[in-house]
Design a protein around this motif. Structure first.
Motif, PDB file in Angstrom:
ATOM      1  N   CYS A 179      31.581   3.076  72.945  1.00 31.69           N
ATOM      2  CA  CYS A 179      32.093   1.994  73.631  1.00 31.69           C
ATOM      3  C   CYS A 179      31.536   0.642  73.100  1.00 31.69           C
ATOM      4  O   CYS A 179      30.326   0.708  72.911  1.00 31.69           O
ATOM      5  CB  CYS A 179      31.525   2.268  74.844  1.00 31.69           C
ATOM      6  N   GLN A 236      25.577  12.739  77.715  1.00 38.08           N
ATOM      7  CA  GLN A 236      26.374  11.197  77.537  1.00 38.08           C
ATOM      8  C   GLN A 236      27.865  11.502  77.892  1.00 38.08           C
ATOM      9  O   GLN A 236      28.506  10.672  78.431  1.00 38.08           O
ATOM     10  CB  GLN A 236      26.221  10.451  76.281  1.00 38.08           C
ATOM     11  N   TYR A 292      30.154  -2.029  73.904  1.00 37.62           N
ATOM     12  CA  TYR A 292      29.228  -2.822  74.856  1.00 37.62           C
ATOM     13  C   TYR A 292      27.852  -1.737  74.448  1.00 37.62           C
ATOM     14  O   TYR A 292      26.585  -2.097  74.896  1.00 37.62           O
ATOM     15  CB  TYR A 292      29.209  -2.901  76.245  1.00 37.62           C
ATOM     16  N   CYS A 293      27.939  -0.359  74.168  1.00 37.22           N
ATOM     17  CA  CYS A 293      26.917   0.266  74.408  1.00 37.22           C
ATOM     18  C   CYS A 293      25.966   0.760  73.131  1.00 37.22           C
ATOM     19  O   CYS A 293      26.591   0.885  72.234  1.00 37.22           O
ATOM     20  CB  CYS A 293      27.374   1.931  74.998  1.00 37.22           C
ATOM     21  N   CYS A 338      26.089  10.554  71.414  1.00 36.40           N
ATOM     22  CA  CYS A 338      27.340  10.240  71.813  1.00 36.40           C
ATOM     23  C   CYS A 338      28.246   9.688  70.541  1.00 36.40           C
ATOM     24  O   CYS A 338      27.601   9.070  69.774  1.00 36.40           O
ATOM     25  CB  CYS A 338      27.358   9.018  72.851  1.00 36.40           C
ATOM     26  N   VAL A 344      23.882   3.375  73.041  1.00 40.12           N
ATOM     27  CA  VAL A 344      23.533   4.784  73.076  1.00 40.12           C
ATOM     28  C   VAL A 344      23.733   5.337  71.748  1.00 40.12           C
ATOM     29  O   VAL A 344      22.981   6.014  71.075  1.00 40.12           O
ATOM     30  CB  VAL A 344      24.177   5.431  74.392  1.00 40.12           C
ATOM     31  N   ASN A 362      31.288   7.987  71.185  1.00 33.07           N
ATOM     32  CA  ASN A 362      32.236   7.381  71.570  1.00 33.07           C
ATOM     33  C   ASN A 362      32.379   5.693  71.154  1.00 33.07           C
ATOM     34  O   ASN A 362      33.338   5.327  71.179  1.00 33.07           O
ATOM     35  CB  ASN A 362      32.495   7.228  72.820  1.00 33.07           C
TER      36      ASN A 362
HETATM   37 FE1  SF4 Z   1      30.406   5.137  75.878  1.00 33.53          FE
HETATM   38 FE2  SF4 Z   1      27.659   4.730  75.835  1.00 33.53          FE
HETATM   39 FE3  SF4 Z   1      28.496   6.325  77.756  1.00 33.53          FE
HETATM   40 FE4  SF4 Z   1      28.806   7.005  74.884  1.00 33.53          FE
HETATM   41  S1  SF4 Z   1      26.628   6.677  76.108  1.00 33.53           S
HETATM   42  S2  SF4 Z   1      30.355   7.057  76.503  1.00 33.53           S
HETATM   43  S3  SF4 Z   1      28.946   4.812  74.229  1.00 33.53           S
HETATM   44  S4  SF4 Z   1      28.855   4.407  77.651  1.00 33.53           S
END
Ligand code: SF4
Ligand code: 5AD
Length: 472
Positions: free
Chosen positions: A197, A237, A199-200, A193, A202, A195
């Motif tokens: 975010c 994801q 909080y994440c 991923c 991943v 992105n």
């Molecule tokens: Fe957002 Fe985590 Fe999903 Fe990636 S895996 S889009 S960082 S929530």
């Protein structure tokens, strides 16, 4: 491979090396004893992990392991772990702690292994190294295709091994897959991923986005269909960014259309879509493709623009609601589900009310709701979080209560209607069960010979989260 099919793969020579290690493992194990070897594999977390476990089990099968559901009977115990929330990690630590006695009894006759997202985090690998000396093998998400080599090194040297080297952006194609879902199948289309975010965890534990080629995905989908798969879920994801920057001749909507063109009676599902990349083109493809289930999982995370900004989500509630409006226009029967995080750092009562308001407007079929969990190393972990845990729990219950009302209303409206479901074994005496296109469960009496087939079922007694019915 032509210009449009460029991807980055683990080299063939490396894959061949693993096949040789599988043979070496097999020889070493059979030299030790004639008894068949059994592995217990437990998977935590998301479908991505389930798909990884199917590939890990494929490699174990090649080495010569069979599988057991009882840890006490196993020669190898493997936990494929999840890092998304602290609760998942606590469960793993608890369950690993419970293996200490078994390892003390069986010693070298038992290999204990941990893999996946949780152990890819260096602070967790270090804690396991220090405090769980009886765990023999620890490997992260980037070493999934190296099970034979890692296991051989542990078995032959009798020493523990930790392998959490970060990934190099490659994909391992061609691994053997041990599937256990009958007519349902997971089909990964991309990994990682981009992105971030806030909080994440991943992106940190699964690395940057990388997509399988359309040819590889289509070949696997065709093979699944000819093997009898009736419900195929495409995994990533953020499936909407499938192929970004890869120069493929197919983006995600095109991929959906091509899979839809494969002859056969089967359903296509996909997850997860990120609202920032979910386009009318995707929704049009869903509407046009008769095999694509009319179910959209579109995680909103929060209904407050201020929170969405701090979450680094790159959309606002207006954009989200306009996507929903378009989706329902082109697919009036669409079932929509979502993920929501309650109690993100700094979430005020007003922010939370924006979430409640959005949930009322969208009228989701169901929601996956989570209380925010602080993840070490993510930007949100450093944000001020003054809301007391009791207040977060109260908001969480309030949101669940609201969704319960909405779900009851939605299921009540399904009474007397007929839905086509894919029949599965039931978990209630005398009843089979099946999922509608929209992913709602209906339980109904019927001949077990129907299992694995599509059946029409009329809803007789709706409940909040599921329905009872009879064959139509
Ligand atoms: Fe957002 Fe985590 Fe999903 Fe990636 S895996 S889009 S960082 S929530
Ligand atoms: N705390 C709580 N929930 C989280 N999720 C991801 N990270 C966290 C976290 N730190 C949730 C999101 C995501 C789902 C898979 O898990 O809602 O969509």
């Amino acid at each position: 491979m032509d210009q449009t099919q460029r991807g980055r793969f683990v080299p063939d020579a490396e894959m061949a090396r693993q096949t040789e290690y599988a043979l070496l493992c097999r020889e070493l194990l059979s030299a030790r004893s004639d008894a068949p070897k059994k592995a217990y594999v437990h998977t935590y977390g998301c479908q991505g992990n389930v798909a990884d476990s199917e590939r890990i089990k494929g490699q174990l099968r090649e080495i010569g392991y069979g599988f057991t559901e009882t840890p006490d009977d196993a020669d190898l115990i493997l936990f494929n772990t999840c890092a998304v929330r602290e609760h998942a990690e606590d469960r793993v630590f608890g369950n690993v702690g419970a293996l200490k006695r078994l390892k003390a009894e069986k010693k070298d006759a038992l290999v204990i292994a941990l893999c996946g997202c949780m152990v890819q985090q260096p602070h967790i690998a270090e804690k396991l190294r220090k405090s769980y000396p009886y765990v023999d093998l620890i490997f992260g998400t980037f070493a999934i295709h190296r099970v034979p080599e890692l296991l051989y090194r542990v078995l032959s040297a009798g020493r523990r091994l930790i392998e959490i080297t970060p990934g190099d952006g490659t994909i391992a194609e061609g691994l053997p897959v041990e599937r256990d879902r009958g007519v349902k199948a997971w089909l990964p289309v991309m990994y990682g991923c981009n992105n971030f975010c806030s909080y994440c965890i991943v992106p940190y534990v699964r690395g940057r986005e990388r997509s399988r080629t359309p040819d590889a995905v289509l070949a696997e989908a065709r093979a699944l269909v000819s093997d009898g798969a009736k419900d195929i879920t495409l995994l990533g994801q953020n499936v909407n960014s499938y192929g970004n920057g890869c120069g493929f001749d197919a983006d995600f909507p095109t991929l959906l259309r091509r899979i839809n063109d494969i002859p056969g009676d089967f359903r296509i599902r996909f997850m997860t879509s990120h609202p920032k990349d979910c386009t009318p083109a995707l929704l049009d493809a869903m509407a046009d493709c008769e095999k694509v289930a009319k179910h959209l999982h579109l995680p909103v995370q929060s209904g407050s623009d201020a929170i969405l900004k701090r979450m680094n989500r790159h959309y606002d509630r207006a954009k989200y609601l306009s996507l929903i409006e378009y989706a329902r226009k082109v697919m009036p029967e669409l079932s929509i589900t979502s993920d929501i995080i309650v109690g993100f750092p700094g979430e005020t009562r007003e922010d939370f009310e924006q979430t409640l308001d959005l949930v009322r407007r969208v009228e989701y079929t169901s929601l996956f709701t989570f209380i925010y969990s602080k993840r070490q190393g993510t930007p949100a972990a450093a944000m001020d979080d003054p809301t007391p845990p009791a207040e977060k729990s109260a908001r969480f219950r309030e949101l669940c209560g609201l969704q319960e009302e909405i779900a009851s209303r939605r299921t009540a409206a399904m009474k007397d209607r007929v839905f086509r479901v894919l029949t599965e074994p039931g978990d209630e005496e005398g009843l089979l069960c099946g999922r509608t296109e929209g992913n709602v469960i209906i339980k109904f009496p019927g001949d077990p010979a129907l299992i694995g087939q599509f059946t029409d079922v009329r809803v007789t007694r709706p409940r909040t989260w599921m329905l009872y019915g009879e064959q139509a």
